[in-house]
Design a protein around this motif. Sequence first.
Motif, PDB file in Angstrom:
ATOM      1  N   GLU A 183       3.144  85.060  49.379  1.00  0.00           N
ATOM      2  CA  GLU A 183       4.305  84.748  48.108  1.00  0.00           C
ATOM      3  C   GLU A 183       3.324  85.286  46.848  1.00  0.00           C
ATOM      4  O   GLU A 183       4.215  85.929  46.077  1.00  0.00           O
ATOM      5  CB  GLU A 183       4.611  83.371  47.742  1.00  0.00           C
ATOM      6  CG  GLU A 183       5.358  82.748  46.750  1.00  0.00           C
ATOM      7  CD  GLU A 183       5.702  81.483  46.787  1.00  0.00           C
ATOM      8  OE1 GLU A 183       6.478  81.206  45.807  1.00  0.00           O
ATOM      9  OE2 GLU A 183       5.379  80.677  47.486  1.00  0.00           O
ATOM     10  N   ARG A 184       2.216  85.050  46.793  1.00  0.00           N
ATOM     11  CA  ARG A 184       1.461  85.556  45.416  1.00  0.00           C
ATOM     12  C   ARG A 184       1.550  87.036  45.349  1.00  0.00           C
ATOM     13  O   ARG A 184       1.935  87.809  44.337  1.00  0.00           O
ATOM     14  CB  ARG A 184      -0.284  85.251  45.248  1.00  0.00           C
ATOM     15  CG  ARG A 184      -0.867  85.507  44.274  1.00  0.00           C
ATOM     16  CD  ARG A 184      -2.283  85.127  44.513  1.00  0.00           C
ATOM     17  NE  ARG A 184      -2.708  85.916  45.597  1.00  0.00           N
ATOM     18  CZ  ARG A 184      -3.434  87.119  45.671  1.00  0.00           C
ATOM     19  NH1 ARG A 184      -3.397  87.827  44.439  1.00  0.00           N
ATOM     20  NH2 ARG A 184      -3.856  87.814  46.728  1.00  0.00           N
ATOM     21  N   THR A 185       1.326  87.857  46.709  1.00  0.00           N
ATOM     22  CA  THR A 185       1.400  89.320  46.544  1.00  0.00           C
ATOM     23  C   THR A 185       3.012  89.801  46.245  1.00  0.00           C
ATOM     24  O   THR A 185       2.879  90.869  45.461  1.00  0.00           O
ATOM     25  CB  THR A 185       0.929  89.954  47.628  1.00  0.00           C
ATOM     26  OG1 THR A 185      -0.579  89.294  47.894  1.00  0.00           O
ATOM     27  CG2 THR A 185       0.820  91.451  47.629  1.00  0.00           C
ATOM     28  N   ILE A 186       3.813  89.124  46.718  1.00  0.00           N
ATOM     29  CA  ILE A 186       5.038  89.429  46.730  1.00  0.00           C
ATOM     30  C   ILE A 186       5.496  89.434  45.418  1.00  0.00           C
ATOM     31  O   ILE A 186       6.266  90.445  44.677  1.00  0.00           O
ATOM     32  CB  ILE A 186       6.145  88.543  47.561  1.00  0.00           C
ATOM     33  CG1 ILE A 186       5.974  88.840  49.001  1.00  0.00           C
ATOM     34  CG2 ILE A 186       7.503  88.535  47.017  1.00  0.00           C
ATOM     35  CD1 ILE A 186       6.804  87.790  49.786  1.00  0.00           C
ATOM     36  N   PHE A 187       5.136  88.565  44.448  1.00  0.00           N
ATOM     37  CA  PHE A 187       5.546  88.309  43.034  1.00  0.00           C
ATOM     38  C   PHE A 187       4.522  89.150  42.147  1.00  0.00           C
ATOM     39  O   PHE A 187       5.019  89.693  40.991  1.00  0.00           O
ATOM     40  CB  PHE A 187       5.404  86.992  42.696  1.00  0.00           C
ATOM     41  CG  PHE A 187       6.841  86.110  42.805  1.00  0.00           C
ATOM     42  CD1 PHE A 187       8.055  86.326  42.178  1.00  0.00           C
ATOM     43  CD2 PHE A 187       6.870  85.574  44.185  1.00  0.00           C
ATOM     44  CE1 PHE A 187       9.177  85.738  42.678  1.00  0.00           C
ATOM     45  CE2 PHE A 187       7.953  84.844  44.555  1.00  0.00           C
ATOM     46  CZ  PHE A 187       9.148  84.876  43.697  1.00  0.00           C
ATOM     47  N   GLN A 188       3.498  89.663  42.451  1.00  0.00           N
ATOM     48  CA  GLN A 188       2.678  90.647  41.979  1.00  0.00           C
ATOM     49  C   GLN A 188       3.393  91.915  41.912  1.00  0.00           C
ATOM     50  O   GLN A 188       3.359  92.637  40.906  1.00  0.00           O
ATOM     51  CB  GLN A 188       1.134  91.062  42.761  1.00  0.00           C
ATOM     52  CG  GLN A 188       0.348  89.805  42.387  1.00  0.00           C
ATOM     53  CD  GLN A 188      -0.894  90.105  43.021  1.00  0.00           C
ATOM     54  OE1 GLN A 188      -1.153  90.991  43.913  1.00  0.00           O
ATOM     55  NE2 GLN A 188      -2.072  89.587  42.625  1.00  0.00           N
ATOM     56  N   ASN A 189       4.266  92.237  42.840  1.00  0.00           N
ATOM     57  CA  ASN A 189       4.970  93.678  42.867  1.00  0.00           C
ATOM     58  C   ASN A 189       6.409  93.439  42.635  1.00  0.00           C
ATOM     59  O   ASN A 189       7.112  94.375  42.521  1.00  0.00           O
ATOM     60  CB  ASN A 189       4.929  94.259  44.302  1.00  0.00           C
ATOM     61  CG  ASN A 189       3.423  94.657  44.738  1.00  0.00           C
ATOM     62  OD1 ASN A 189       2.689  94.835  44.057  1.00  0.00           O
ATOM     63  ND2 ASN A 189       3.390  94.340  46.127  1.00  0.00           N
ATOM     64  N   LYS A 190       6.756  92.233  41.926  1.00  0.00           N
ATOM     65  CA  LYS A 190       8.079  92.051  41.322  1.00  0.00           C
ATOM     66  C   LYS A 190       8.439  93.008  40.398  1.00  0.00           C
ATOM     67  O   LYS A 190       9.806  93.488  40.319  1.00  0.00           O
ATOM     68  CB  LYS A 190       8.312  90.610  40.854  1.00  0.00           C
ATOM     69  CG  LYS A 190       9.507  90.290  40.314  1.00  0.00           C
ATOM     70  CD  LYS A 190       9.680  88.799  39.773  1.00  0.00           C
ATOM     71  CE  LYS A 190      11.074  88.342  39.473  1.00  0.00           C
ATOM     72  NZ  LYS A 190      10.818  86.739  38.923  1.00  0.00           N
ATOM     73  N   SER A 191       7.679  93.437  39.636  1.00  0.00           N
ATOM     74  CA  SER A 191       8.227  94.676  38.373  1.00  0.00           C
ATOM     75  C   SER A 191       8.418  95.838  39.363  1.00  0.00           C
ATOM     76  O   SER A 191       9.409  96.936  38.601  1.00  0.00           O
ATOM     77  CB  SER A 191       6.976  94.890  37.644  1.00  0.00           C
ATOM     78  OG  SER A 191       5.989  95.390  38.342  1.00  0.00           O
ATOM     79  N   LYS A 192       8.248  96.065  40.483  1.00  0.00           N
ATOM     80  CA  LYS A 192       8.623  97.321  41.279  1.00  0.00           C
ATOM     81  C   LYS A 192      10.130  96.956  41.652  1.00  0.00           C
ATOM     82  O   LYS A 192      10.988  98.123  42.235  1.00  0.00           O
ATOM     83  CB  LYS A 192       7.799  97.625  42.289  1.00  0.00           C
ATOM     84  CG  LYS A 192       6.404  97.835  42.087  1.00  0.00           C
ATOM     85  CD  LYS A 192       6.053  98.851  41.578  1.00  0.00           C
ATOM     86  CE  LYS A 192       4.541  99.205  41.057  1.00  0.00           C
ATOM     87  NZ  LYS A 192       3.988  99.430  42.341  1.00  0.00           N
ATOM     88  N   LEU A 193      10.857  96.276  41.560  1.00  0.00           N
ATOM     89  CA  LEU A 193      12.155  95.863  41.932  1.00  0.00           C
ATOM     90  C   LEU A 193      13.002  95.523  40.606  1.00  0.00           C
ATOM     91  O   LEU A 193      12.672  95.319  39.615  1.00  0.00           O
ATOM     92  CB  LEU A 193      12.396  94.403  42.930  1.00  0.00           C
ATOM     93  CG  LEU A 193      11.742  94.789  44.160  1.00  0.00           C
ATOM     94  CD1 LEU A 193      11.581  93.426  44.932  1.00  0.00           C
ATOM     95  CD2 LEU A 193      12.436  95.743  44.999  1.00  0.00           C
ATOM     96  N   PRO A 194      14.355  95.767  40.640  1.00  0.00           N
ATOM     97  CA  PRO A 194      15.305  95.520  39.600  1.00  0.00           C
ATOM     98  C   PRO A 194      15.229  94.051  38.999  1.00  0.00           C
ATOM     99  O   PRO A 194      14.957  93.124  39.868  1.00  0.00           O
ATOM    100  CB  PRO A 194      16.767  95.951  39.910  1.00  0.00           C
ATOM    101  CG  PRO A 194      16.228  96.829  41.201  1.00  0.00           C
ATOM    102  CD  PRO A 194      15.011  96.366  41.665  1.00  0.00           C
ATOM    103  N   ALA A 195      15.449  93.554  37.632  1.00  0.00           N
ATOM    104  CA  ALA A 195      15.655  92.513  37.352  1.00  0.00           C
ATOM    105  C   ALA A 195      16.502  91.589  37.861  1.00  0.00           C
ATOM    106  O   ALA A 195      16.605  90.244  37.980  1.00  0.00           O
ATOM    107  CB  ALA A 195      15.726  92.480  35.836  1.00  0.00           C
ATOM    108  N   THR A 196      17.491  92.148  38.479  1.00  0.00           N
ATOM    109  CA  THR A 196      18.483  91.386  39.110  1.00  0.00           C
ATOM    110  C   THR A 196      18.318  91.107  40.688  1.00  0.00           C
ATOM    111  O   THR A 196      19.193  90.564  41.169  1.00  0.00           O
ATOM    112  CB  THR A 196      19.832  92.321  39.305  1.00  0.00           C
ATOM    113  OG1 THR A 196      19.523  93.463  39.675  1.00  0.00           O
ATOM    114  CG2 THR A 196      20.513  92.795  37.814  1.00  0.00           C
ATOM    115  N   THR A 197      17.242  91.656  41.265  1.00  0.00           N
ATOM    116  CA  THR A 197      17.040  91.140  42.318  1.00  0.00           C
ATOM    117  C   THR A 197      16.706  89.689  42.697  1.00  0.00           C
ATOM    118  O   THR A 197      16.331  88.850  42.065  1.00  0.00           O
ATOM    119  CB  THR A 197      15.256  91.803  42.845  1.00  0.00           C
ATOM    120  OG1 THR A 197      15.516  93.270  42.730  1.00  0.00           O
ATOM    121  CG2 THR A 197      15.085  91.211  44.305  1.00  0.00           C
TER     122      THR A 197
END
Length: 246
Positions: A183-197
């Motif tokens: 989960e930690r790494t998933i959210f580290q890369n959150k900025s690589k996805l649209p805000a609407t994800t």
Amino acid sequence: MKKKHPILKTVKRIWFLIAISFTIWLVYSYQAKGVSESFLQGSDIISVKDNDDYFLFEPKQKFDKVFIFYPGAMVDPKAYVPLCRKISENGIKVYLIKMPWRLASKGYEIPKQLDLFADKTKTYILAGHSQGGKMAAQFVKKNPNLIDKLILIGTTHPRDISLANSTIPILKIYGSDDGVADERTIFQNKSKLPATTKFVKIDGANHAQFGYYGFQFGDNSARISREKQQYKTLKSILSFINQKPF
């Protein structure tokens, strides 16, 4: 000619045996397990085909959605048959792609090569687990006009590319006990996805139970059954697919 030191030769033999043993374990562990042959038989509502490129589950009634799935690296594609069949039983045509060498990185362009997007009246949903999710994101990056919705399952990707400017709906499903895509790494890369994800967390879920195969190296033990994890994954996927685009 210089002779090799006997200790060095022994160390090399040990490493060779370890490498061979690990490869054998991977092949065995990533085989499909617990997948009844009945999942590959047609029924009153769907037909099933199995060829060199994919498993195909097709509704016998009229449909307007096509779902394409990429397996995780080294995983027997048959491990995802139960999930894909259940998706199809909800009126959706499903292609479960068989990757060369079981690596999505080698075959992620297969749907395009096979012209699976020919019918422009259909809605196309691309999904992938683990490395399959990574390459599904890569496909969308390279072919932004072919996919209508993207689903990423048990993956920390996109990591090396950005889909932040993508205009299609994206769903990310992850497990609280996933030791491979934590989960930690998933959210580290959150900025690589649209805000609407949309992010969906399945409590107690690990990495391997997104499919029907053995224990995966680096993973944690799940705190829920495979059946419960599969059910929650299916429910999240169907809800997202049937949701009207924003």
